[in-house]
Design a protein around this motif. Structure first.
Motif, PDB file in Angstrom:
ATOM      1  N   ASN B 614      43.366  36.388   7.627  1.00 19.99           N
ATOM      2  CA  ASN B 614      44.733  36.265   8.157  1.00 19.99           C
ATOM      3  C   ASN B 614      44.518  34.902   6.369  1.00 19.99           C
ATOM      4  O   ASN B 614      43.992  34.738   6.405  1.00 19.99           O
ATOM      5  N   THR B 616      45.718  32.065   7.577  1.00 19.46           N
ATOM      6  CA  THR B 616      44.588  30.763   8.155  1.00 19.46           C
ATOM      7  C   THR B 616      43.251  31.178   8.113  1.00 19.46           C
ATOM      8  O   THR B 616      42.453  29.967   7.617  1.00 19.46           O
ATOM      9  N   SER B 617      42.573  32.141   8.157  1.00 19.41           N
ATOM     10  CA  SER B 617      41.294  32.861   7.969  1.00 19.41           C
ATOM     11  C   SER B 617      40.843  32.426   6.681  1.00 19.41           C
ATOM     12  O   SER B 617      39.726  31.146   6.162  1.00 19.41           O
ATOM     13  N   ASN B 659      41.449  32.401  14.078  1.00 21.85           N
ATOM     14  CA  ASN B 659      40.611  32.649  12.831  1.00 21.85           C
ATOM     15  C   ASN B 659      39.347  33.147  12.547  1.00 21.85           C
ATOM     16  O   ASN B 659      39.544  34.029  11.199  1.00 21.85           O
TER      17      ASN B 659
END
Lengths: 195, 796
Positions: B614, B616-617, B659
């Protein structure tokens, strides 16, 4: 429930249900862009209104075409027409071809005929195009030759798996000049079909 | 002044040969005392010599910045200044030099360069300014003057569509009025493309109003007398509806349908208008049939007519549709849309009428998908499996629906067990031989192999899909999500061929896009330009692109390779993203190819966890690589602090846990600890890393955990900043220990696979495979694939 819509560049991210088909060519991005730039009207898709637009696969098929040639040879060429497996056998390809005809028979295109190439052994597609009013104009010997096959050096050697039929549909203004009943007997080299 | 001189100077800078560089520059400045270009090159050399000590204000901002005293019109100097400012993250200044140059030394060429640079930078505000400048040169370029007003209108449309936040409310009004007025002054429009731009301006830059809609309808309707354009069809339809005049709507829709457009959107609007005009249902039906003939749309129009006129679908209309489409794959998609308006008993009875013995596979699948019968995928498959032998090889069989239902049933579970996955693989491998071109099943087969960490097997099927060009951005997630910790083999096709070939999309095609967009402007293909900007933007911030960049950096650390070029490229790519003013990533992945409801397969310990990425990751992975880059200098980077600030609305550890996988999370903490606290807790964190069990799961995590540990430890081992002898020893010992257990780890996994196969041969699973006429996959193939991974991993 199909609506016909312009094909947008980002549609390329959503067309895997069409383009993962083994017989559908995936061109470099630049090639798609070339069509969008040179013939912006002639790259369009069929969109399924019953498929949730949040679900990526609401494109059921698309048409990529161009106009080329001079004077009596001024025509529309179908580069790619393809349909997703889920929407096959419902005459969607025919619908895309008919829409193209509607668009290029009038201004600003006003072409004399529409043409396409089909492998000589693809009976199913040949029948479909015949049903739509296309007929064989000539046989292009070695059109689908691989680099190992090389360029054909004679028109005498035919191969249904390597040769293409140049099929044409004449518009009214063409006065049937692009139709010949013995088209299958007329042979030419691949360079003869470059405009 | 040739390009060679620039190359020579840059080469000297690259080699840090500053003494020679300044001498050469001094020589050149003596030779060309008025050339600003060499002064700029000298400033650049000073910056590169010691970036930390570079006096930006004095050396660059004061002479060339927003209020700079030196203005140049020399295109090479401008380009160099532009790139210099971009390198420093001063994006406004980068294009401002062109604006100022153009002001003092106005010329067509300079304005053209300004526009091109602004286009490359996706700075639509500057494009709008530059295009107005271009319009001042009366037909001196290749194009007539009027073209540049269309360039200007498109630039303003792009500002409003993609960078709206960069302009004030007052300016928005001014820009809209400017675009409209300058196009109005060019009337009559010369072609459809010009009309499209004018309609876009009215449609997107002004509030909805009767006046706007009337103008759009008026200007577009007349074009359909002589031509047919799909963009104009959409404009006219949207705005004629807003006029709230059934008479006009009927007139427009009928005119377009008469032109030969078999378009369902036109049909439903025509039906609704006809109803409001009290036209009899039968009359509308005949009119549609007369104009469009017998098509799927006209048969579906009967359902719509019923719903509009009588509020429910009648049996004759349903029969009319089903008589032709009951055994076409689109049937369930079409009818499920109208579920609430169709009596279920009626639907069931009409469906039965068209295939009383239920012998048609597609008919059967439609009844299943409409929920008209109970489903037993095993029985269903057995009933129809004979059809697989009779179909042409290029056809897709609906039998895949039954097989995939079984597979997805297993894959929905959290932590599906090894035995079940191997059974699913056997089923799909068998199925694939009977329906070789079916990509739905092939994609799932790749997912299953990837879940087990068997990348070579997954890659075999991935290659068969012949994914290439632009398709790679949306499909490569199947293989390249966490590739550095799956199968880091430089010699394999997976990396040496596919990965590099697929990266051409970004390295070549994406780089080419500005040039193509420029051509679109010049060829007046206005209708596609906004879409092209969107495409460029989505590719620039693509999840797949960034994940590949970051994974490749980790791969280099894993192999002790030099990362200088990769880091430089990453910074350049990041700057192109940053200069758009929007720091975000674009998820272009086509997850729907696996299932409509793909979300259920993601998440912790789910089948697609390996591809669970995602926004954030990706940002966290970027921060990790930036931190590792910053560690040797011991300095804090402003960029890292900014990112962490952006990310850490919650606790960092929590953020990592949510995450990243556990091992990724600890690995991050280790580098962060060195960066932030000079490694005070490093000892504890390395022990924490080592304590993560390598074999807790029998799947992709075996390679992933092992390789992430190795990559972390090797990176630490190469860090000269770690001075503490004890920590150095701990790193070396941990590496030794880890390498020492590699063979055992993979052997145990291989044994577990053998055991699972043995269990599969007994009891229910084997019975199931026999029932389906399938054979159990050979454990040998899978174990060989694992051995291939093991051999590769143990050398790291």
């Amino acid at each position: 429930m199909t609506t016909i819509q312009p094909f947008e560049p980002v549609d390329l991210f959503k067309a895997n249900n069409v383009n993962l088909d083994i017989l559908t060519e995936n061109f470099p991005l630049e090639f798609y862009f070339e069509y969008m730039i040179l013939w912006p009207d002639l790259f369009f898709k069929s969109l399924e209104m019953t498929v949730d637009p949040d679900f990526k696969h609401n494109i059921s098929g698309y048409m990529m075409a161009k106009t080329e040639g001079k004077t009596t040879e001024w025509h529309t060429h179908i580069t790619a027409v393809t349909v997703a497996p889920r929407f096959r056998r419902i005459s969607l390809a025919s619908k895309l071809c008919t829409t193209l005809e509607t668009m290029t028979d009038v201004m600003p295109h006003e072409v004399n005929f529409i043409d396409l190439f089909v492998k000589c052994n693809n009976q199913l597609a040949i029948k479909l195009y015949e049903k739509l009013g296309y007929s064989v104009y000539r046989r292009v010997v070695g059109y689908y030759n691989s680099s190992e096959d090389g360029y054909p050096d004679t028109l005498k050697k035919v191969d249904d798996n390597k040769d293409a039929f140049d099929m044409r549909k004449a518009m009214a203004r063409d006065k049937a000049k692009s139709v010949r009943p013995d088209g299958r007997n007329h042979k030419c080299y691949p360079h003869d079909v470059r405009f | 002044m040739s390009e060679k001189i620039e190359e020579e100077i840059l080469e000297l800078i690259n080699r840090s040969n500053f003494k020679q560089c300044y001498a050469r520059l001094g020589q050149l400045q003596k030779q060309f005392p008025n050339a600003v270009y060499f002064k700029i090159l000298e400033t650049y050399a000073k910056f590169k010599q010691s970036p930390g000590k570079f006096d930006y204000k004095k050396l660059l901002d004061e002479p060339y910045g927003l209020k700079g005293t030196t203005i140049t019109g020399d295109s090479r100097s401008l380009e160099f200044l532009h790139n210099f400012f971009v390198e420093l993250g001063r994006y406004d200044e980068a294009l401002h030099v062109y604006e100022r140059g153009n002001f003092k030394f106005p010329s067509y060429e300079l304005s053209y360069h300004w526009f091109t640079k602004a286009l490359e930078d996706s700075n639509f505000n500057q494009m709008s300014k530059a295009s107005l400048q271009l319009a001042k040169y009366s037909d001196s370029g290749n194009l007539p003057k009027r073209a540049y007003y269309f360039w200007n209108a498109i630039s303003i449309l792009a500002v409003m569509r993609f960078q709206e936040s960069t302009v004030s409310e007052t300016k928005k009004i001014v820009l809209a009025k400017l675009a409209r007025q300058s196009l109005l002054d060019l009337k009559p429009f010369e072609n459809v493309q010009e009309i499209i731009v004018y309609c876009l301006v009215l449609d997107e830059l002004f509030l909805e109003s009767k006046e706007i809609s009337e103008e759009i309808v008026e200007i577009t309707l007349i074009t359909f007398d002589t031509s047919v354009n799909l963009y104009l069809k959409n404009f006219i339809l949207k705005h004629v509806k807003l006029l709230d005049s059934p008479q006009k709507l009927f007139e427009v829709c009928s005119k377009l349908i008469e032109k030969g457009l078999d378009d369902y959107e036109l049909i439903i609007n025509l039906i609704e208008a006809a109803h409001k005009l009290s036209k009899p249902q039968e009359e509308v039906q005949h009119w549609l049939d007369g104009n469009l003939g017998d098509s799927r749309n006209t048969r579906l129009a009967r359902l719509k007519l019923d719903m509009v006129y009588t509020k429910s679908v009648s049996e004759p209309s349903l029969s009319y549709y089903l008589s032709k489409y009951h055994n076409k794959p689109c049937c369930s998609v079409d009818l499920n849309h109208y579920t609430d308006h169709i009596d279920r008993d009626m639907l069931k009875s009409v469906m039965t009428k068209y295939d009383r013995d239920d012998r048609d596979l597609i008919h059967h699948c439609n009844t299943l998908e409409m929920g008209l019968i109970e489903n037993n995928p095993i029985c269903e498959y057995n009933r129809f499996k004979e059809t697989l032998t009779k179909k042409p090889i290029t056809d897709y069989s609906s039998c895949s629906t039954f097989i995939l239902e079984i597979i997805k049933g297993v894959c929905k579970e959290t932590s599906p067990n090894l035995k079940d996955i191997l059974l699913c693989i056997s089923m799909l491998e068998n199925y694939q031989t009977k329906d070789p071109h079916n990509f739905d099943t092939a994609c799932w087969l790749i997912v299953l192999y990837m879940y087990l960490g068997l990348v070579p097997d997954a890659h075999f099927h991935f290659s068969n899909l012949k994914i290439k060009n632009v398709q790679t951005d949306s499909m490569d997630y199947l293989q390249f999500a966490r590739f550095s910790t799956s199968f880091p083999n430089k010699q394999s096709d997976f990396y040496s061929k596919t990965y590099h070939e697929h990266n051409n999309l970004y390295d070549v095609s994406l780089a080419n896009l500005p040039r193509y967009i420029q051509i679109a402007f010049e060829r007046s293909s206005y209708s596609k330009i906004l879409g092209m900007f969107e495409m460029k933007d989505k590719l620039m911030r693509s999840y797949t692109r960034w994940m590949k960049t970051l994974e490749n950096l980790q791969f280099s650390r894993l192999c002790n390779d030099k990362r200088g070029n990769l880091l430089q490229k990453m910074h350049e790519d990041w700057r192109s993203l940053e200069m758009t003013g929007n720091i975000s990533f674009s998820d272009n992945r086509d997850l729907s190819i696996l299932d409509k409801d793909f979300v259920q397969f993601f998440g912790y310990d789910k089948i697609l966890e390996f591809a669970n990425l995602n926004e954030t990751s990706i940002l966290l992975s970027l921060v990790r690589e930036l931190i590792i880059e910053a560690l040797p200098s011991g300095e804090k980077m402003e960029q890292i602090s900014e990112f962490l600030e952006k990310l850490s609305s919650e606790n960092l550890n929590e953020l990592l846990a949510n995450n990243f996988t556990e091992v990724e999370s600890v690995s991050f903490q280790i580098f962060y600890e060195i960066y932030e606290n000079d490694g005070k807790e490093l000892h504890t964190l390395i022990s924490k890393l080592m304590k993560i069990p390598l074999n807790a799961k029998q799947n992709w995590k075996i390679s992933h955990i092992y390789l992430t540990k190795i990559a972390t430890l090797k990176t630490l081992d190469n860090l000269k900043r770690i001075k503490n002898k004890e920590t150095q020893k701990l790193v070396k010992n941990s590496l030794k220990k880890l390498r020492g257990c590699c063979d055992t780890l993979f052997k145990e996994y291989s044994d577990a696979i053998s055991l699972a196969f043995e269990e599969l041969q007994k009891g229910e699973p084997m019975k199931l495979l026999k029932e389906l006429d399938f054979k159990l996959e050979s454990p040998k193939n899978i174990k060989n694939s694992l051995l291939n991974i093991q051999k590769n991993v143990r050398n790291l």
